[in-house]
Write a protein that holds these residues in place. Structure first.
Motif, PDB file in Angstrom:
ATOM      1  N   MET A   1       0.837  -1.186   0.000  1.00 43.20           N
ATOM      2  CA  MET A   1       0.000   0.000   0.000  1.00 43.20           C
ATOM      3  C   MET A   1       0.876   1.241   0.000  1.00 43.20           C
ATOM      4  O   MET A   1       1.895   1.289   0.651  1.00 43.20           O
ATOM      5  CB  MET A   1      -0.888   0.030   1.238  1.00 43.20           C
ATOM      6  N   GLY A   2       0.409   2.224  -0.703  1.00 40.11           N
ATOM      7  CA  GLY A   2       1.114   3.488  -0.734  1.00 40.11           C
ATOM      8  C   GLY A   2       0.126   4.628  -0.713  1.00 40.11           C
ATOM      9  O   GLY A   2      -1.084   4.440  -0.666  1.00 40.11           O
ATOM     10  N   VAL A   3       0.662   5.804  -0.753  1.00 43.16           N
ATOM     11  CA  VAL A   3      -0.182   6.995  -0.770  1.00 43.16           C
ATOM     12  C   VAL A   3      -0.849   7.099  -2.136  1.00 43.16           C
ATOM     13  O   VAL A   3      -0.208   6.920  -3.169  1.00 43.16           O
ATOM     14  CB  VAL A   3       0.658   8.255  -0.467  1.00 43.16           C
ATOM     15  N   GLU A   4      -2.099   7.402  -2.147  1.00 38.02           N
ATOM     16  CA  GLU A   4      -2.879   7.534  -3.382  1.00 38.02           C
ATOM     17  C   GLU A   4      -2.693   8.940  -3.953  1.00 38.02           C
ATOM     18  O   GLU A   4      -3.552   9.819  -3.831  1.00 38.02           O
ATOM     19  CB  GLU A   4      -4.352   7.229  -3.085  1.00 38.02           C
ATOM     20  N   TRP A   5      -1.526   9.164  -4.582  1.00 41.75           N
ATOM     21  CA  TRP A   5      -1.170  10.491  -5.073  1.00 41.75           C
ATOM     22  C   TRP A   5      -2.132  11.002  -6.138  1.00 41.75           C
ATOM     23  O   TRP A   5      -2.466  12.194  -6.169  1.00 41.75           O
ATOM     24  CB  TRP A   5       0.259  10.503  -5.608  1.00 41.75           C
ATOM     25  N   PHE A   6      -2.571  10.117  -7.029  1.00 35.04           N
ATOM     26  CA  PHE A   6      -3.502  10.550  -8.079  1.00 35.04           C
ATOM     27  C   PHE A   6      -4.806  11.045  -7.475  1.00 35.04           C
ATOM     28  O   PHE A   6      -5.368  12.053  -7.903  1.00 35.04           O
ATOM     29  CB  PHE A   6      -3.777   9.407  -9.063  1.00 35.04           C
TER      30      PHE A   6
ATOM     31  N   SER B   1      -5.543   5.054   0.338  1.00 34.52           N
ATOM     32  CA  SER B   1      -4.167   4.930   0.822  1.00 34.52           C
ATOM     33  C   SER B   1      -4.082   3.876   1.926  1.00 34.52           C
ATOM     34  O   SER B   1      -3.067   3.209   2.079  1.00 34.52           O
ATOM     35  CB  SER B   1      -3.659   6.268   1.361  1.00 34.52           C
ATOM     36  N   GLN B   2      -5.159   3.745   2.689  1.00 33.07           N
ATOM     37  CA  GLN B   2      -5.200   2.755   3.766  1.00 33.07           C
ATOM     38  C   GLN B   2      -5.501   1.362   3.227  1.00 33.07           C
ATOM     39  O   GLN B   2      -4.956   0.373   3.712  1.00 33.07           O
ATOM     40  CB  GLN B   2      -6.259   3.146   4.805  1.00 33.07           C
ATOM     41  N   ASP B   3      -6.405   1.276   2.242  1.00 26.13           N
ATOM     42  CA  ASP B   3      -6.819   0.013   1.636  1.00 26.13           C
ATOM     43  C   ASP B   3      -7.117   0.294   0.164  1.00 26.13           C
ATOM     44  O   ASP B   3      -8.110   0.949  -0.150  1.00 26.13           O
ATOM     45  CB  ASP B   3      -8.060  -0.535   2.346  1.00 26.13           C
ATOM     46  N   SER B   4      -6.271  -0.197  -0.726  1.00 27.65           N
ATOM     47  CA  SER B   4      -6.380   0.156  -2.139  1.00 27.65           C
ATOM     48  C   SER B   4      -7.687  -0.306  -2.779  1.00 27.65           C
ATOM     49  O   SER B   4      -8.050   0.172  -3.852  1.00 27.65           O
ATOM     50  CB  SER B   4      -5.190  -0.404  -2.920  1.00 27.65           C
ATOM     51  N   LYS B   5      -8.400  -1.213  -2.158  1.00 27.76           N
ATOM     52  CA  LYS B   5      -9.686  -1.675  -2.699  1.00 27.76           C
ATOM     53  C   LYS B   5     -10.868  -0.839  -2.206  1.00 27.76           C
ATOM     54  O   LYS B   5     -11.992  -1.024  -2.645  1.00 27.76           O
ATOM     55  CB  LYS B   5      -9.926  -3.142  -2.324  1.00 27.76           C
ATOM     56  N   ASN B   6     -10.642   0.078  -1.292  1.00 31.96           N
ATOM     57  CA  ASN B   6     -11.705   0.911  -0.732  1.00 31.96           C
ATOM     58  C   ASN B   6     -11.920   2.129  -1.638  1.00 31.96           C
ATOM     59  O   ASN B   6     -11.485   3.234  -1.341  1.00 31.96           O
ATOM     60  CB  ASN B   6     -11.340   1.329   0.695  1.00 31.96           C
ATOM     61  N   VAL B   7     -12.610   1.913  -2.747  1.00 24.93           N
ATOM     62  CA  VAL B   7     -12.745   2.945  -3.773  1.00 24.93           C
ATOM     63  C   VAL B   7     -14.115   3.613  -3.804  1.00 24.93           C
ATOM     64  O   VAL B   7     -14.329   4.520  -4.600  1.00 24.93           O
ATOM     65  CB  VAL B   7     -12.441   2.365  -5.181  1.00 24.93           C
ATOM     66  N   LEU B   8     -15.036   3.197  -2.948  1.00 29.46           N
ATOM     67  CA  LEU B   8     -16.421   3.643  -3.059  1.00 29.46           C
ATOM     68  C   LEU B   8     -16.566   5.164  -2.992  1.00 29.46           C
ATOM     69  O   LEU B   8     -17.229   5.763  -3.847  1.00 29.46           O
ATOM     70  CB  LEU B   8     -17.286   2.990  -1.979  1.00 29.46           C
ATOM     71  N   LEU B   9     -15.967   5.805  -2.026  1.00 28.82           N
ATOM     72  CA  LEU B   9     -16.113   7.254  -1.878  1.00 28.82           C
ATOM     73  C   LEU B   9     -15.504   8.003  -3.069  1.00 28.82           C
ATOM     74  O   LEU B   9     -16.106   8.955  -3.589  1.00 28.82           O
ATOM     75  CB  LEU B   9     -15.466   7.711  -0.566  1.00 28.82           C
ATOM     76  N   SER B  10     -14.346   7.556  -3.514  1.00 27.88           N
ATOM     77  CA  SER B  10     -13.724   8.167  -4.696  1.00 27.88           C
ATOM     78  C   SER B  10     -14.587   7.953  -5.927  1.00 27.88           C
ATOM     79  O   SER B  10     -14.716   8.842  -6.778  1.00 27.88           O
ATOM     80  CB  SER B  10     -12.339   7.575  -4.927  1.00 27.88           C
ATOM     81  N   LEU B  11     -15.181   6.784  -6.029  1.00 26.14           N
ATOM     82  CA  LEU B  11     -16.047   6.462  -7.159  1.00 26.14           C
ATOM     83  C   LEU B  11     -17.283   7.360  -7.175  1.00 26.14           C
ATOM     84  O   LEU B  11     -17.681   7.861  -8.233  1.00 26.14           O
ATOM     85  CB  LEU B  11     -16.449   4.988  -7.065  1.00 26.14           C
TER      86      LEU B  11
END
Length: 107
Positions: free
Chosen positions: A1-6, A49-59
């Motif tokens: 896991m890394g920081v979600e820079w994008f 950034s905490q969990d790369s599969k946790n995309v719901l809010l960004s989506l």
């Protein structure tokens, strides 16, 4: 896991667009929408950034903005700001789609 820079960059772009809309045209709705959607996108980037599969809010944030700003761009034909935000939102949706298709990494 890394920081979600994008994701954080996208959130900054959205928030700064709202601020610029307020400074240039005195548009309080632009300021409010930019800060709210930028904040939601930033929170989504933090979650990713905490969990790369946790995309719901960004989506939710990028999908909503892609639809709204895409509609505004279609009606106005103006690249700034509607076209830029719609394009960035579509790119973010594509990135999130790829994230959802990734296989989990074994620790």
């Amino acid at each position: 896991m890394g920081v979600e820079w994008f994701g954080f960059g996208y959130a900054a772009l959205v928030a700064s667009g709202g601020i610029i809309g307020y400074v240039k045209a005195g548009s309080v709705p632009s300021l409010a929408a930019g800060l709210i959607f930028g904040g939601v996108a930033g929170l989504g980037a933090y979650q990713m950034s905490q969990d790369s599969k946790n995309v719901l809010l960004s989506l939710i944030a990028s999908g909503t903005l892609a639809g709204l700003m895409g509609y505004r761009f279609y009606n106005s034909g103006k690249l700034m700001p509607a076209g830029i935000i719609a394009g960035a939102s579509l790119l973010m949706l594509g990135r999130l789609g790829l994230k959802m298709l990734e296989k989990p990494h074994n620790p």
